[in-house]
Design an enzyme around this catalytic site. Structure first.
Site, PDB file in Angstrom:
ATOM      1  CB  SER A 142      -0.876   0.007   1.255  1.00 22.46           C
ATOM      2  OG  SER A 142      -1.510   1.258   1.404  1.00 22.46           O
ATOM      3  CE1 TYR A 156      -4.168  -2.071   5.025  1.00 19.53           C
ATOM      4  CE2 TYR A 156      -3.287   0.119   4.580  1.00 19.53           C
ATOM      5  CZ  TYR A 156      -3.829  -1.077   4.127  1.00 19.53           C
ATOM      6  OH  TYR A 156      -4.024  -1.258   2.780  1.00 19.53           O
TER       7      TYR A 156
END
Ligand code: NAP
Length: 247
Positions: A142, A156
């Site tokens: 990501s 995350y």
């Protein structure tokens, strides 16, 4: 026919990758965690177009599930050529100071421990050192690995940073065993994951700050994943493709 295993392929980026992989001629193992109907839907779309696919339930954050997942791939397809470590979760947006231990365990188990386990099982099957045909691993990281996602999900982001480091290290470790390891780093892709963070409309809120002024589609990420999975990227290993609209 080459076999590709895509974790978390019932919905979102994983589902788009499964459908595109079938178009590219792969036999597709469609892993899902709990939404059987979504995974069956992906499989049925592939079968109705004359492709080969099966749905396999397994929670990649659990070692026994990972072992069973790969055994079922062995039984159903006989060999494995590509692994896409796509499964991943985020939880409600909050500052680190409010995060509890259980949340951290869920995030790191699902977003990095599971990927280590899947890489390990894939290597045992793909590595020329173990008599395998060689292969490719594509990790779905990501943009958060670069930004750190302050005030939203530093947990995350840190798990994705670890996935980038795994990509770098492992790519060198298995390069001489016929395995290439690369990653894509998406951002602002239209999927259900933003609702899990508590803000389903997140992309609309931030889109003016994206140079391309829009969110991306799951298929746009799938295109990059399948390029890295295929021989078209044969001289690339340990690299990252950002699919982020210019951010
Ligand atoms: P999504 O729409 O929420 O879909 C997630 C998929 O992963 C679902 O099929 C889910 O299965 C599966 N899954 C979740 N945890 C799992 C586990 N422990 N074991 C097996 N499968 C599991 O998410 P997405 O947006 O497509 O995200 C896919 C990947 O892209 C993730 O790694 C995410 O971090 C990354 N990513 C997404 C974006 C974005 O903007 N969307 C941006 C950057 C990175 P069920 O259907 O059974 O629940």
């Amino acid at each position: 026919m080459k076999t590709i295993l895509i974790t978390g392929a019932g919905r979102g980026i994983g589902a788009a990758t499964a459908l595109l992989a079938a178009e590219h001629g792969y036999a597709v193992a469609v892993n899902y965690r709990k939404n059987k109907q979504a995974a069956d839907n992906v499989v049925n779309r592939i079968l109705s177009n004359g492709g080969r696919a099966t749905a396999i339930q397994a929670d990649v954050s659990k070692e026994n599930d990972v072992l069973r997942l790969f055994s079922e791939v062995d039984e159903h397809f006989g060999s494995l050529h590509c692994l896409v470590n796509n499964a991943g979760i985020l939880e409600r947006q909050m500052k680190l100071v409010d995060m509890d231990y259980n949340r951290l365990q869920r995030i790191f188990n699902a977003n990095i421990i599971g990927q280590f386990l899947c890489c390990r099982e894939a290597i045992k099957r793909m590595s020329t050192k173990f008599g395998g045909p060689g292969g490719t691993i594509v990790n779905v990281s990501s943009i958060a690995a670069r930004t750190g996602s302050p005030f939203e999900y530093t947990d995350y982001a840190a798990s994705k940073g670890a996935l980038d480091t795994l990509t770098l290290g492992l790519s060198k470790e298995v390069a001489e065993e016929g395995i290439r390891v690369n990653a894509v780093r998406p951002a602002f892709i239209h999927t259900d994951i933003h609702a899990d963070g508590g803000e389903p409309d997140r992309i609309n809120r931030v889109k003016e700050a994206i140079p391309l002024k829009r969110g991306g589609s799951a298929k746009e990420v799938a295109e990059a994943i399948l390029w890295l999975a295929s021989a078209r990227s044969s001289y690339s290993t340990g690299i990252f493709i950002d699919v982020t609209g210019g951010k």
